[in-house]
Scaffold this motif. Sequence first.
Motif, mmCIF file in Angstrom:
data_model
loop_
_atom_site.group_PDB
_atom_site.id
_atom_site.type_symbol
_atom_site.label_atom_id
_atom_site.label_comp_id
_atom_site.label_asym_id
_atom_site.label_seq_id
_atom_site.Cartn_x
_atom_site.Cartn_y
_atom_site.Cartn_z
ATOM 1 N N LYS A 255 0.386 -1.186 0.271
ATOM 2 C CA LYS A 255 0.341 -0.583 -0.098
ATOM 3 C C LYS A 255 0.862 1.306 -0.142
ATOM 4 N N GLU A 256 1.893 1.677 0.555
ATOM 5 C CA GLU A 256 2.708 2.156 1.352
ATOM 6 C C GLU A 256 3.299 2.997 -0.380
ATOM 7 N N GLN A 257 3.771 1.782 -1.039
ATOM 8 C CA GLN A 257 4.689 1.951 -2.471
ATOM 9 C C GLN A 257 3.393 2.720 -3.225
ATOM 10 N N LEU A 258 1.988 1.870 -4.000
ATOM 11 C CA LEU A 258 1.081 2.227 -4.403
ATOM 12 C C LEU A 258 0.238 3.342 -4.030
ATOM 13 N N ASP A 259 0.563 4.289 -2.791
ATOM 14 C CA ASP A 259 0.229 5.289 -2.675
ATOM 15 C C ASP A 259 1.962 6.364 -3.088
ATOM 16 N N GLU A 260 2.409 6.453 -2.726
ATOM 17 C CA GLU A 260 3.701 6.920 -3.593
ATOM 18 C C GLU A 260 3.569 7.133 -4.326
ATOM 19 N N PHE A 261 2.770 5.776 -5.353
ATOM 20 C CA PHE A 261 3.094 5.730 -7.188
ATOM 21 C C PHE A 261 2.048 6.725 -7.590
ATOM 22 N N PHE A 262 0.812 7.378 -7.327
ATOM 23 C CA PHE A 262 -0.579 7.447 -7.201
ATOM 24 C C PHE A 262 -0.424 9.212 -6.651
ATOM 25 N N LEU A 263 0.480 9.295 -5.450
ATOM 26 C CA LEU A 263 0.920 10.893 -5.588
ATOM 27 C C LEU A 263 1.771 11.503 -6.770
ATOM 28 N N GLN A 264 3.185 10.523 -6.920
ATOM 29 C CA GLN A 264 3.664 11.061 -7.767
ATOM 30 C C GLN A 264 3.097 11.334 -8.923
ATOM 31 N N HIS A 265 2.054 10.814 -9.445
ATOM 32 C CA HIS A 265 1.671 10.758 -10.352
ATOM 33 C C HIS A 265 0.396 11.826 -10.767
#
Length: 163
Positions: A148-158
Amino acid sequence: MSYPAPRYLGETGEASGTFRPADTATDLRFAGGGGAHYLATGALTGGQFGLYRWDMAGEPTGPGPHFHRTMTESFFVLSGAVRLYDGQGWRDGHPDDFFFVPEGGVHGFRNESGEPASMLILFTPGAPREAYFEGLAALATADPKPGKEQLDEFFLQHDNHWV
């Protein structure tokens, strides 16, 4: 409303157009079928806009409700049936239907028809959405799946903010 200030100051114009033939290969293939065609990236348009053809296979696919802080998004259905979320409910989009979403507008899209569907997606200004699309494709086939943390960072980055 008036025209913006001139950006080209030459006197004679120039041969600077970009042609993309209809038979150009798909730029990104999705694991479940379908793909994305990078018709005019932000890099190509000097950051003015990004235009993509999004082809969906018959399997249910597409993002749920979300919004972007930095860009508008527009959808034009080319073929098939596409469900479009307008912040209040899902609408059935058919060929030639158009949907505009300003910055902060909650939206989503899905192909739930069981048949292929295709649409144009326009982002303004031209954010680097190719990295987002390619990242989504990689995440879908990643083993092990990201946390979840990695996904959250990916989505925020984009600039994808889920509702």
